[in-house]
Structures are given as C-alpha cells and as structure tokens.
Write a protein that holds these residues in place. Structure first.
Motif, PDB file in Angstrom:
ATOM      1  N   LEU A 254      18.026  18.225  37.921  1.00 33.60           N
ATOM      2  CA  LEU A 254      17.710  17.222  38.945  1.00 33.60           C
ATOM      3  C   LEU A 254      18.935  16.371  39.254  1.00 33.60           C
ATOM      4  CD1 LEU A 254      14.143  16.097  37.784  1.00 33.60           C
ATOM      5  CD2 LEU A 254      14.733  17.658  39.630  1.00 33.60           C
ATOM      6  N   LEU A 255      19.713  16.007  38.236  1.00 32.68           N
ATOM      7  CA  LEU A 255      20.887  15.169  38.479  1.00 32.68           C
ATOM      8  C   LEU A 255      21.977  15.934  39.226  1.00 32.68           C
ATOM      9  CD1 LEU A 255      21.273  12.999  35.238  1.00 32.68           C
ATOM     10  CD2 LEU A 255      20.351  12.342  37.456  1.00 32.68           C
TER      11      LEU A 255
ATOM     12  N   GLU B  15      21.491  15.276  42.713  1.00 32.70           N
ATOM     13  CA  GLU B  15      21.846  13.882  43.016  1.00 32.70           C
ATOM     14  C   GLU B  15      23.364  13.730  43.126  1.00 32.70           C
ATOM     15  OE1 GLU B  15      19.710  11.582  43.742  1.00 32.70           O
ATOM     16  OE2 GLU B  15      17.898  12.702  43.197  1.00 32.70           O
TER      17      GLU B  15
ATOM     18  N   GLU C  95      24.505  15.127  46.404  1.00 33.93           N
ATOM     19  CA  GLU C  95      24.198  14.242  47.531  1.00 33.93           C
ATOM     20  C   GLU C  95      25.243  13.136  47.660  1.00 33.93           C
ATOM     21  OE1 GLU C  95      22.110  14.383  49.902  1.00 33.93           O
ATOM     22  OE2 GLU C  95      21.226  12.454  50.437  1.00 33.93           O
ATOM     23  N   ARG C  96      25.829  12.729  46.548  1.00 36.03           N
ATOM     24  CA  ARG C  96      26.788  11.627  46.580  1.00 36.03           C
ATOM     25  C   ARG C  96      28.210  12.095  46.823  1.00 36.03           C
ATOM     26  NH1 ARG C  96      25.666   8.820  41.745  1.00 36.03           N
ATOM     27  NH2 ARG C  96      27.577   9.846  41.175  1.00 36.03           N
TER      28      ARG C  96
ATOM     29  N   GLU D  74      14.359  16.433  51.443  1.00 37.79           N
ATOM     30  CA  GLU D  74      14.496  15.141  50.798  1.00 37.79           C
ATOM     31  C   GLU D  74      15.938  14.650  50.721  1.00 37.79           C
ATOM     32  OE1 GLU D  74      12.462  14.989  47.113  1.00 37.79           O
ATOM     33  OE2 GLU D  74      10.710  16.070  47.883  1.00 37.79           O
ATOM     34  N   PHE D  75      16.880  15.512  51.047  1.00 41.20           N
ATOM     35  CA  PHE D  75      18.283  15.106  50.963  1.00 41.20           C
ATOM     36  C   PHE D  75      18.837  14.928  52.370  1.00 41.20           C
ATOM     37  CE2 PHE D  75      17.321  16.509  46.818  1.00 41.20           C
ATOM     38  CZ  PHE D  75      18.212  15.905  45.957  1.00 41.20           C
ATOM     39  N   ARG D  76      19.763  13.988  52.510  1.00 38.16           N
ATOM     40  CA  ARG D  76      20.281  13.668  53.836  1.00 38.16           C
ATOM     41  C   ARG D  76      21.700  14.152  54.032  1.00 38.16           C
ATOM     42  NH1 ARG D  76      15.491  13.061  54.211  1.00 38.16           N
ATOM     43  NH2 ARG D  76      14.413  11.076  54.549  1.00 38.16           N
ATOM     44  N   ARG D  77      22.475  14.216  52.951  1.00 34.18           N
ATOM     45  CA  ARG D  77      23.883  14.539  53.085  1.00 34.18           C
ATOM     46  C   ARG D  77      24.166  15.955  52.636  1.00 34.18           C
ATOM     47  NH1 ARG D  77      26.969   9.791  50.318  1.00 34.18           N
ATOM     48  NH2 ARG D  77      26.444   7.997  51.590  1.00 34.18           N
TER      49      ARG D  77
ATOM     50  N   LEU E 160      25.878   9.975  35.286  1.00 30.97           N
ATOM     51  CA  LEU E 160      26.184   9.695  36.676  1.00 30.97           C
ATOM     52  C   LEU E 160      27.452   8.883  36.807  1.00 30.97           C
ATOM     53  CD1 LEU E 160      22.878   8.980  38.464  1.00 30.97           C
ATOM     54  CD2 LEU E 160      24.715  10.455  39.198  1.00 30.97           C
ATOM     55  N   SER E 161      27.713   8.012  35.831  1.00 30.24           N
ATOM     56  CA  SER E 161      28.833   7.103  36.006  1.00 30.24           C
ATOM     57  C   SER E 161      30.151   7.721  35.565  1.00 30.24           C
ATOM     58  CB  SER E 161      28.575   5.817  35.229  1.00 30.24           C
ATOM     59  OG  SER E 161      28.026   6.115  33.984  1.00 30.24           O
TER      60      SER E 161
ATOM     61  N   ASP F 100      31.578  10.445  36.813  1.00 29.59           N
ATOM     62  CA  ASP F 100      32.426  11.030  37.845  1.00 29.59           C
ATOM     63  C   ASP F 100      32.459  10.073  39.021  1.00 29.59           C
ATOM     64  OD1 ASP F 100      30.542  13.114  40.019  1.00 29.59           O
ATOM     65  OD2 ASP F 100      29.894  11.374  38.881  1.00 29.59           O
TER      66      ASP F 100
ATOM     67  N   ARG G 207      12.918  10.169  46.349  1.00 32.71           N
ATOM     68  CA  ARG G 207      13.201  11.041  47.494  1.00 32.71           C
ATOM     69  C   ARG G 207      11.929  11.628  48.084  1.00 32.71           C
ATOM     70  NH1 ARG G 207      18.103  11.711  48.083  1.00 32.71           N
ATOM     71  NH2 ARG G 207      19.494  11.402  46.327  1.00 32.71           N
TER      72      ARG G 207
ATOM     73  N   ARG H 282      10.711  11.004  51.841  1.00 33.70           N
ATOM     74  CA  ARG H 282      11.335  12.146  52.500  1.00 33.70           C
ATOM     75  C   ARG H 282      11.058  12.190  53.997  1.00 33.70           C
ATOM     76  NH1 ARG H 282       6.744  13.941  50.213  1.00 33.70           N
ATOM     77  NH2 ARG H 282       5.466  15.480  51.292  1.00 33.70           N
TER      78      ARG H 282
ATOM     79  N   ASN I  11      29.494   4.007  41.189  1.00 33.77           N
ATOM     80  CA  ASN I  11      30.289   5.089  41.767  1.00 33.77           C
ATOM     81  C   ASN I  11      30.718   4.772  43.190  1.00 33.77           C
ATOM     82  OD1 ASN I  11      29.778   7.286  39.624  1.00 33.77           O
ATOM     83  ND2 ASN I  11      27.758   6.498  40.119  1.00 33.77           N
TER      84      ASN I  11
END
Lengths: 449, 449
Positions: free
Chosen positions: A161-162, A165, A168-169, A209-212, A445-446, A448, B86, B90, B116
């Motif tokens: 799942l991450l 995420e 997406e970032r 569910e994702f935008r980018r 998450l933090s 990278d 999400r 969504r 980040n």
C-alpha cells in the motif's frame, strides 16, 4: 504411564474409561508443540483418550494459512482467518493451552525446554512447521519479506500500500516507476496468489483513487527459477495458470534465478531490475526445533522420521506436518500442505492411542492425496484431483467452496463469504489500512525525499 | 486567487462554474491537514467549490474513533472501523490525498512544511486533532498505553490478552492475581467503555477457556480523579453509568488521583495497588502543530481561534476539531467529539466558499449539541439529548443505531452489525488475536519466569 501397564494389551475399550476416574497426574501426558493444522488435528483426535494434553504455541491463535495472502493483499481482515487456540479447544477438557515457545527437547529425559520453564512428557508431537528461507542470503529478508505469520502479512500489506503512496508523491518518472514495479520471487501457490492479487489491486481497486500516478502503470513480475509455475501440479495446469496470470496483467518469467536483492531491486541472472517492492515466496525451511531432536534432517531441516512418523530412536516422539520428511508410496515427498499436516496429526494421535492400549505394532503413515488447488484471481484458479483437472471458473468455485468450508468458525465463514462477494462486485478490498512500521528503508515514508 | 477578484461579490452561483474551465493551478488551493471527522467534513463541504484541495494525513485511513475501544477489546476487526482516505474521497475529483506528515506551518508565507517537501496554500484547515497526555509524566506512557490510533488499540488488545495468558502460566497466587488486576485511569467515555468491555471479557468470554486460572477472578478498577464518571453528562446519568458498571463487576473509584505508575502497578494517592495491566484514558493534549501556528494556545495546547474558527492574525487559516478551543454560547467549551469536529469542518469550508465569493463578513461558529452517548456494556449505556435522558436498554439501542449509521461504508455497517449480534448471542469476541510486540516489560512473555 507405569500404571497403565497392568491393563490388558488387547483392550479396545480404554476410551470408555472416564478421564476423571484417574488422578490427572497419573494420566499419560501428551505434549503437542504447535497449534497449526497438524497439532490441532492431533489434539482433536485425542479428545476422548485417557490422557492429559498440553498444546504449546508461541502465538495465541491458529492461523488459516491458505488465506494468509488475502490478508497481505488487503482482501480480508486478520481476525477472519485466525481463531484463538483456547477458543477452538475450550470444550476439549483434557487439553491445556500454554502460550510459550519450545526452545529444546531432551528426548532421553522426555522433557521440553520452554522459554518459561520445562515440561515433562510421556508422548511428544512436534508440529512447529516451517518458515521462509533465503537459501543462505539472510540479508535479503529485509528487502523481500516472506509470508508465514500474521505479522508477515501486515508487513507485506504495509509495503504494497505504501508503494503506491510513494508513487503518488514522486515527481521523477523513473523513481515513480520504481515504486510501481513489484517483483514476486517464487512461482509456487503463494507466489501465484500474491501476483494475481497485486495485479487486481493495481488494475481494478486503486486506479480511480490516485490523481498523479496511474496505478495501472504498475508492473507485477513473477519470477520462478524452475521451468514452470506450480511445480506440484500437472504441467498442463501450470501452463494454464501462467496464461490466466498473464491475462490479469502479470508478467511471468520461469527459468530465471534471482541472484541479488537490495533496496533498489533485484538481479535476474546478470540483468538488474529496479523495483522498490520485492516479495519472497520461494524458499521454505523447517522450524529450527527439528535439528535439536537428534534425528537426521534433510537439507531443508525436515526430520527423517520412521514410517509411522515417530523418531527411529524415540518411538514416543512424533514429528508431523511441514517439519517431517515423509515419502509417498509413489516415491514423491508428501507435500507441505494443510491436508497432509492434518492426516499426519491424526495418524500420530492414533499411534499414541494404540500404544496406550498396548499395541506397539508400527503402523506406517499413508498420505491420501485429496487434490491440490491454487487460485489466481477473479474467476481464475487451477484444481487437480488425481487425473481430474480443472482450470478457470470451475476451479475457482471449487477453491472458494473448499476454503470457506475449512475455515474455523461460523462467523468467519459468513464474513469471508460476504467480503468476497463484496470484493467481487465492487473491486474493493476492504482491509486497506496501513498499521505498524518496519525498519526496512523503503517503507519509511520520511526516508525518501 | 487574484483572478477571482473580478467576480461579483454577491454571486451565490459560483458552484455552477465548472472546475475544469479554469486551469488547475489558477484555482485557489485549500490544504487540509488531517483526515479525521473535521478534515473530511471540510473536504466534502467543498466538493463543488471551485478550488483544488489537498488532504494530508500521516495515516492512510480515516479512523472511526468512537469504536476504537472495541478493536482494543477484541470485539471488532480493525478494517471494520477504518476506511482508506483515498477510497472515501475517490469520487471528489477536486481532492488529492497525500500521505505525509505536517511538521510546521508558515502562516506568513502560506506554506506548510511536510516531512517530504513543502506545500503552498491559499486556505489552510488544521484538523490534526489530539493525542493522549500524561500530565507531565511521560514515563507513564510505557506502562499505561492510551487509545488514539489503531496501533494503540493493537497494543491494548495485546496487553489485555497476554495478561490472561501470563495468569494461566503463573503458579504463585499473588503474582497470578497481579496479572488479573486491571486498572483503567480516567472516567470519561473511553474509560467507561474500556472498563465495561474488560469486565465482560473476564466474566463471560474467557472463563471456559482457561484451565489453571479463573478469569472471573479478574478485578477491573476504574479510577477517576474528579467527583463522578462521565463529567460531560448530567449527574444523574453519571450515577446510573456507575451503577451499570458495578453490576458488570467493575469497581469504580471517583475522587481518586493516580500519583504513580510503573510496571508493578499504580499508586492511588498513598495506597499502592498491584496490577500488571494499566490503561490510560485520562488526559488529552492537542496535536503539537497547534503551538506552531503563532496563535495563543490553552493549557492543553488547543488553539484560541476567532469566533469564525480562523486565526485572529491569519483569516486564511482555520483550526477545527479537537485542536480548537471554542466556547459554546452557554460558556462551556465545545466538547471534543466527532459531531463537533464535523460541524467545525463544515463551518470552515463554508467560510472559505463565502470568502471566494467576496463575502468577508465574520460568521461565528455555533455548536449544535446533538446529544451525547456512552456505552457501558451489554444492554447498558447512557444517552442525553438536551433535557431528555436515557439509561439502560433504550440508551444502548440508540448507541448501537447511531454508531452503525455513522460508520463509513456499507460493508463495514453490515459486518459490524453481524459481529455485534454474534457477540451478543455467543459472548465471543472474534478479534482475539495477538500480533506485533512492544518493548514494555510486562508484555514480553519471555521476560518473566
């Protein structure tokens, strides 16, 4: 046990002796190490026997391992495939459950060393199973988690799942794709099931569910060193499984060995592949307890048992399930699956009952092959019962029915059926929550930028 | 935002402008920190507004906190009370969800510093909530876990379930009783709910499953420093809640301060009480982000906002939910409950919409008290709607209905209802699995002999 020696050795009525008519300490003590399929089957086979039983497990629950990959891929809640050992065994009054870890066995003294004390036995059933193995590359464990325990499933769920995420970032296309590349090492049932589920998540569950980033850009690669997937099945089913996986969007590479794994990805032979998420479904090693029993073990650490599953030098010690190296009549090894563990548990328990009745004849264990099932995804599975083979929708229905049937507990059966129906119609996977954390670099998450 | 200045300030039609008709970067950017009740309500209130929204949370899921104590006490599975942010958002195409942690806010530069990277905003809604606080005794945290996140719930579930396992293994009566003594510190809704659930587990769920210890020997002690339980309720309901708890077997001590906690137990004033399991339901402190906004905060760290929930010096920053210190018309503070957070979220969003339409009049937030509910156990709860008060079965049904109604997702509503019905008839709690581990001494099985 001494007081039992006075009974006629041909008695088949000893079951009818009420356990309460003998002081508890005088009853033979059967210790079962491990509350998996084998250990539970043995305990239940001894339900009416005139023994006292202690079941030891370091976890408080029995795990329905065939569905563990669904917890790892967010399709099922953890409690739906686990039941407390105490609850399962609560009505069997001759059983005591202890949460503890067996560290060693002294077969001469008939004593088990636990993390918290010792326990003397008259009969011992060792059913501590197997864990994943990295073929001497233990450093791979940090980058490529395997799937044996509930905590393993949470680790895989968190990483998968991450990864989306992170994607997406991530603005850089190459780094984003690295988060969208998933490699599963090992083409057995677990690898096939994980690969199929990951492809469904990427293609059907997440896209809107994702935008980018576009989760459909995910690559799911299943790598198998041998010549075909599902080596335990008929070659025609291996080929069908591969076609069904490819239809779901999984890339399959057989005959390809993984030679290195680190946090940037894997080496396939000489070829590097960038992937931030690698899952391990390749190697299995028997529980370390097997090596401490004084009997010979095979390369995977499985104990070479006598034909009746006992130790050659210690007929009061039985080794069953994934920890035992047992051959079928056709010369093939008994597979490491739940039905085999259950059959061995029942066999060991029957031998103990026979011995208590004075029947010391060695009775060899015979594996009854009830067939093999592996699921691939929506409407896709393979099934094999002797010469009868199914692939596709029929196999999928057989798989669904069998797995619901063997789950423990009415509540769990009902909720798993509901969750599957729900997932089928909505493409949603309801357990998509990230909890806990682990120390590997690629999941913080933090870590990278 | 500059291009919006040309629109007539009295327009109430701005919703009908299609978001896609303006380039995305030109749309005002609303950043919402926190995906709890307040943040989600704000996002949803801006669904048709001509803005782009970024929702930031360090967890991937919205948590239905009112039922978190049921995960902690093994009654519900974690995914039943959590939904991925999400997935919830969504269909709202103007929202982007980012999994990240806000570390600081520069209200002058209108910029949020994330773990980040950074993010510029035109409007900011800070809804990062509260956590538990130990009134300056941070060393108590290791011995008395609080309940705010899903991982907190797993920690409490693990400690409670393992306490009975320790008791089962312990031969010394005094040490065994120490494992059967449970202290809950704090008599608010969470403390009352935890105490009631623990008493039910000890009295009804576990007894038949243990062979050596009797879980009914467990003592559940609820300690409250103030004069009565549930201080937010009418005193008659506090008294009824106490009687209902006592009927379930909970000992209640009001007017009693906890002065020390360590791994052997607690000090109640000068009196030591041995208990290996202590749960913390007493103190709440606002998210540390509140102190970084440059506005005055109260003792609990809550931000003193203007009447319209914005910061006095920065009208483009709103603070809502548990992080905001807001007074009701009757001079009492708005309580830290989900309905209050939702109302504030909707108010902040409406103010942003009004400002985008040129309406800069300060519109004060008015809290509408929808009533208060607290559950105690089987058929036992209290409910208060203005002057109308219920206790017992009626309050319990209202509580059940309201909580199922407000849960997110049809699947979760259905499964939670099933699990409750199942628990009601069988006294079983289906999520009794121990996973993970923590470092506090009293939960490592191998650390005591």
């Amino acid at each position: 046990m001494a007081d039992l020696g006075t009974r006629p050795s041909d008695s088949i009525q000893s079951d009818s002796i009420q356990p309460d008519s003998i002081p508890p300490d005088a009853k033979p003590h059967v210790v079962i190490l491990g509350g998996g399929f084998g250990g539970l089957a043995a305990a239940s086979q001894l339900a009416n026997a005139n023994v006292r039983i202690t079941v030891i497990d370091r976890r408080n629950h029995h795990l329905f391992q065939p569905l563990l990959y669904q917890v790892a891929t967010a399709g099922l809640s953890a409690p739906s495939i686990a039941a407390p050992l105490r609850q399962i065994l609560r009505k069997q009054r001759n059983v005591t459950v202890l949460l503890d870890e067996a560290l060693d066995v002294d077969c001469t003294q008939r004593r088990v060393k636990l993390a918290n004390g010792t326990l003397d036995y008259d009969f011992l059933i060792v059913a501590t199973g197997a864990t994943h193995a990295y073929f001497g590359h233990d450093d791979w464990a940090a980058y490529a988690p395997g799937l044996k325990t509930m905590d393993d499933a949470f680790t895989i769920r968190r990483r998968v799942l991450l990864a989306f995420e992170h994607a997406e970032r991530e603005d850089d296309p190459a780094r984003r794709q690295a988060w969208l590349n998933f490699v599963i090492v090992g083409g057995g049932a677990t690898g096939v099931e994980l690969a199929g589920a990951l492809a469904e998540i990427a293609r059907h569950t997440l896209p809107r569910e994702f935008r980018r980033c576009d989760p459909r850009q995910a690559n799911v690669l299943l790598v198998e060193a041998g010549p075909r997937l599902l080596p335990g099945f008929d070659p025609t089913l291996s080929a069908k499984a591969q076609r069904q996986l490819e239809r779901l969007g999984v890339q399959v590479r057989t005959g390809t060995a993984v030679t290195a794994i680190d946090d940037s990805g894997v080496m396939l032979g000489e070829q590097p592949l960038t992937a931030r998420t690698v899952l391990w479904a390749a190697g299995v090693a028997a529980s370390p307890l097997g090596r401490l029993l004084g009997a010979p073990v095979d390369r995977a650490g499985r104990v070479q048992v006598s034909a009746d599953l006992s130790l050659p030098e210690h007929p009061d010690v039985f080794v069953i399930g994934d920890l035992a190296n047992v051959m079928q009549d056709n010369g093939k090894p008994v597979p490491g699956v739940a039905p085999a563990a259950k059959q061995m548990g029942r066999h060991a328990a029957s031998r103990i009952r026979a011995r208590l009745n004075g029947d010391n004849r060695p009775q060899p264990f015979r594996y009854r092959d009830d067939g093999a099932l592996a699921t691939i995804g929506r409407m896709a599975a393979v099934a094999q019962f002797g010469r009868v083979k199914f692939a596709g929708v029929v196999a999928w229905w057989i798989w669904l029915t069998a797995h619901v049937y063997f789950l423990i507990g009415f509540r769990n059966r009902l909720v798993v059926m509901l969750d599957w129906a729900w997932a089928y119609w909505t493409y949603q996977r309801h357990a998509r929550i990230v909890t806990g954390s682990d120390d590997a670099k690629n999941t913080h998450l933090s870590n990278d930028a």
